[in-house]
Design a protein around this motif. Structure first.
Motif, PDB file in Angstrom:
ATOM      1  N   VAL A  30       5.614  10.011   8.223  1.00  0.00           N
ATOM      2  CA  VAL A  30       4.334  10.075   8.923  1.00  0.00           C
ATOM      3  C   VAL A  30       4.427   9.297  10.229  1.00  0.00           C
ATOM      4  CG1 VAL A  30       1.906   9.476   8.798  1.00  0.00           C
ATOM      5  CG2 VAL A  30       3.077  10.313   6.767  1.00  0.00           C
ATOM      6  N   ALA A  31       5.008   8.097  10.148  1.00  0.00           N
ATOM      7  CA  ALA A  31       5.113   7.260  11.335  1.00  0.00           C
ATOM      8  C   ALA A  31       5.950   7.950  12.399  1.00  0.00           C
ATOM      9  CB  ALA A  31       5.730   5.910  10.971  1.00  0.00           C
ATOM     10  N   PHE A  32       7.029   8.580  11.968  1.00  0.00           N
ATOM     11  CA  PHE A  32       7.896   9.251  12.937  1.00  0.00           C
ATOM     12  C   PHE A  32       7.166  10.407  13.610  1.00  0.00           C
ATOM     13  CE2 PHE A  32      11.094  12.512  13.941  1.00  0.00           C
ATOM     14  CZ  PHE A  32      11.815  11.793  14.891  1.00  0.00           C
ATOM     15  N   LYS A  71       5.798   7.126   4.223  1.00  0.00           N
ATOM     16  CA  LYS A  71       5.317   6.383   5.377  1.00  0.00           C
ATOM     17  C   LYS A  71       6.191   6.591   6.603  1.00  0.00           C
ATOM     18  CE  LYS A  71       5.886   2.071   6.159  1.00  0.00           C
ATOM     19  NZ  LYS A  71       5.890   0.621   6.207  1.00  0.00           N
ATOM     20  N   PRO A  80       0.805  -1.217   0.000  1.00  0.00           N
ATOM     21  CA  PRO A  80       0.000   0.000   0.000  1.00  0.00           C
ATOM     22  C   PRO A  80       0.841   1.272   0.000  1.00  0.00           C
ATOM     23  CG  PRO A  80      -0.118  -1.113   2.107  1.00  0.00           C
ATOM     24  CD  PRO A  80       0.575  -2.019   1.167  1.00  0.00           C
ATOM     25  N   MET A 127       4.031  10.684  14.041  1.00  0.00           N
ATOM     26  CA  MET A 127       2.983  10.173  14.920  1.00  0.00           C
ATOM     27  C   MET A 127       3.539   9.705  16.254  1.00  0.00           C
ATOM     28  SD  MET A 127       0.449   8.072  12.465  1.00  0.00           S
ATOM     29  CE  MET A 127      -1.129   8.735  12.004  1.00  0.00           C
ATOM     30  N   THR A 128       4.771   9.189  16.231  1.00  0.00           N
ATOM     31  CA  THR A 128       5.337   8.704  17.486  1.00  0.00           C
ATOM     32  C   THR A 128       6.148   9.778  18.208  1.00  0.00           C
ATOM     33  OG1 THR A 128       7.020   7.736  16.090  1.00  0.00           O
ATOM     34  CG2 THR A 128       5.494   6.206  17.136  1.00  0.00           C
TER      35      THR A 128
END
Lengths: 315, 303
Positions: free
Chosen positions: A36-38, A33, A11, A40-41
């Motif tokens: 974004v993940a970083f 990705k 995806p 978010m955390t």
């Protein structure tokens, strides 16, 4: 593992190929990705880094300073502690308190869970609801009720016991009784947690195992020893470990019930560190005392990490 | 040993044969008997709180049966609920808990989503690390945190110590790690096909989280919210260290420090205050018991 990576990748490539055509490189970087993940955390990492990890190491630094926090004294605070009788008493009491309380919590939790498991499941809800109440009330509030039950002149327990001719007990005034009372309140508060955990894991033991054991002629004790306990081994280990950490670091109950008295005979690491570090304003010495809780944490962390990695391999 | 036991069991089984149902009724009766004993043990302190809260000071100090209320009165409740100080404690507790719950969910839900679905470098280590920080107790961190906030005040001039809102920074250290851990567990149980479908339909990661994950994992979200609320409401050590002025205190500390004046214990009011303070978590528990228990067992079973 391999399948997970595959699934996670497909995806992303679809999602990231679209913005790439839209030219703006910052925009595409923001939609990648990993970015974004970083993001978010990031709040989580900042919170844990600044307010958990940093203070933990800062405690190590503080422990090497003198009382006015102007001079480096190395292990001076620890040497001072090792020479004091009160310190060794606190070590002994903390261990005694934690081990005794956890054993009784686990035992009571196991027994109550068995009885609760025996009754029809429709009625279990009601009983479980009542038995978990001690865990729900904030410990600072419920310990006040215990303090009142243990009151030297108006103790409701002593009133009841006097009906059986048992003389007034100085619940919080004598060393032995004070230790007993502190452990009793902790067991009262913590046993429901074990009960709920054990009840949940008892429900997951397949009935066929008990049937097979019964056909082989096992009595109830053998059924518990050879079927229930091995099936619950994991949950027993992890609950005991959790509870050991929490009990070892306990503050509320002892603080409110005895504040360490009589004559420091019920102090735990937490309450003693509070007395020295905050009330006595000797922050470095208080930090040194609280650091003695770290070894048990490290041991527990090793076991839990091993457990997590084991489960990771199974999955 | 085992062979001996089987030998003994052999002949005896004949005698017992056919009494299975009678055995079971007796086991049931014993279970109820012991459960009643344990329920009494569990409920004595809260019930005694209620009994004392309905008594006047005169009745408390009289040498009557402490387990019975002879002249019930609501004066303790009236007095506390009209005292500005007690209402202030309640208000402080409510503010702190509600804001901390909101902060906790804002931090832990996106983090849990990223850690469970968007695998990136170090994500597995981070997930384990989050769980380990949950194990670091408040009693190890309160001294360095206190010193840190004192130094922060010295350097920046922003005084946070002895303000109730300092707790908004500190409580998330207790609630976020476990809430994240619970949410990782719930998110991991959502089938991968669901978010793949959303991504293929053109949803962004953020939309996948808000439109798919949060609605599907709502039970987990409720469990984590309840957990964060009860922890914030019950926390005792941090407010005791960080706040001292009576208008900045939260309930647990307020009751223990202001209602106990020197050697004078106004037990009627203390018990009333404690009971009212225990009411919010008890009410949540009464209405959302299943979520409460799900949150409780999630830590050990979903680990």
């Amino acid at each position: 593992m391999i399948t997970m990576v595959d699934v996670a990748f497909q995806p992303t490539s679809v999602a990231s190929s679209k913005p790439a055509r839209k030219s703006s490189s910052l925009k595409s970087a923001l939609q990648r990705k990993s970015t974004v993940a970083f993001l978010m955390t990031l709040p989580l990492i900042l919170l844990i880094g600044i307010l958990v990890i940093y203070p933990a190491f800062y405690a190590l630094h503080l422990a090497t300073l003198n009382k006015a926090m102007t001079k480096f004294v190395g292990f001076g605070n620890f040497q001072f502690l090792f020479k004091r009788d009160t310190f060794w008493m606190v070590v002994e009491q903390s261990c005694l308190f934690a081990i005794t309380a956890v054993i009784f919590k686990a035992l009571i939790g196991f027994i109550v869970a068995h009885f609760a498991h025996n009754i029809p499941s429709k009625k279990q809800r009601k009983w479980r609801g009542m038995l978990l109440v001690p865990w729900v009330i904030p410990p600072a509030m419920s310990t006040l009720a215990w303090l009142w039950l243990f009151d030297p002149s108006y103790s409701a327990f002593n009133y009841t016991l006097s009906a059986f001719g048992i003389g007034p007990i100085s619940w919080l005034g004598e060393v032995g009784w004070a230790r007993f009372s502190v452990i009793l309140v902790n067991v009262w508060f913590g046993a429901p947690f074990f009960m709920i955990m054990y009840l949940a894991s008892l429900k997951s033991v397949p009935d066929q195992l008990y049937e097979a054991a019964a056909i082989d002629g096992a009595n109830w004790w053998q059924r518990i020893w050879y079927v229930t306990l091995p099936m619950m081994r994991n949950i027993i280990a992890i609950t005991t470990l959790f509870s050991l950490i929490v009990t070892f670091a306990n503050f509320d109950i002892t603080r409110i019930l005895t504040a360490g008295g009589p004559l420091d005979h019920t102090h735990l690491f937490a309450t003693w560190a509070f007395k020295i570090g905050i009330e006595g304003s000797d922050i470095p010495l208080g930090a040194s005392v609280s650091l003695f809780m770290a070894p048990i944490l490290a041991i527990a962390a090793v076991f839990i990490l091993r457990d997590i990695s084991k489960r990771g391999n199974e999955a | 040993m085992s062979s001996l036991a089987i030998d003994k069991a052999g002949p005896r089984r004949k005698v017992k044969y056919g009494s299975m149902s009678r055995d079971r009724t007796w086991a049931l009766r014993w279970s109820y008997f012991f459960l009643t004993l344990f329920a009494i043990f569990s409920l004595v302190p809260p019930i005694y709180m209620l009994i004392t809260s309905l008594k006047s000071s005169a009745e408390i100090s009289a040498a009557t049966n402490p387990w019975w209320v002879y002249h019930p009165t609501l004066s303790n409740y009236v007095e506390l609920l009209t005292s500005n100080q007690y209402l202030r404690f309640f208000w402080n507790s409510a503010m702190v808990s509600v804001v901390v719950v909101a902060l906790t969910m804002l931090i832990s839900v996106p983090a849990a989503f990223a850690l469970s679905r968007m695998r990136f470098w170090g994500s597995a280590t981070l997930a384990t690390g989050v769980f380990l920080t949950y194990l670091i107790p408040d009693s190890l961190l309160f001294i360095p945190l206190f010193k840190m906030f004192a130094l922060f005040g010295d350097y920046t001039g922003i005084q946070l110590i002895n303000r109730w809102y300092v707790l908004l920074f500190i409580y998330p250290t207790l609630t976020v790690p476990f809430a994240t851990w619970i949410m990782i567990g719930y998110f991991a149980s959502i089938p991968k096909e669901l978010d793949e479908a959303a991504l293929i339909d053109g949803a962004s990661w953020f939309q996948t989280l808000t439109r798919i994950f949060i609605p599907v994992a709502l039970p987990g979200l409720i469990a984590a919210t309840i957990f964060a609320f009860t922890v914030s409401w019950a926390q005792f050590l941090y407010p005791l260290v960080f706040t001292t002025s009576t208008d900045q205190l939260v309930l647990p500390v307020g009751i223990t420090t202001t209602l106990i004046k020197g050697d004078v214990f106004n037990w009627g009011q203390i018990m009333t205050g404690a009971l009212l303070g225990a009411a919010p978590p008890l009410l949540i528990y009464a209405f959302l018991m299943d979520y409460y228990i799900a949150g409780l067992t999630a830590g050990a079973t979903k680990g």
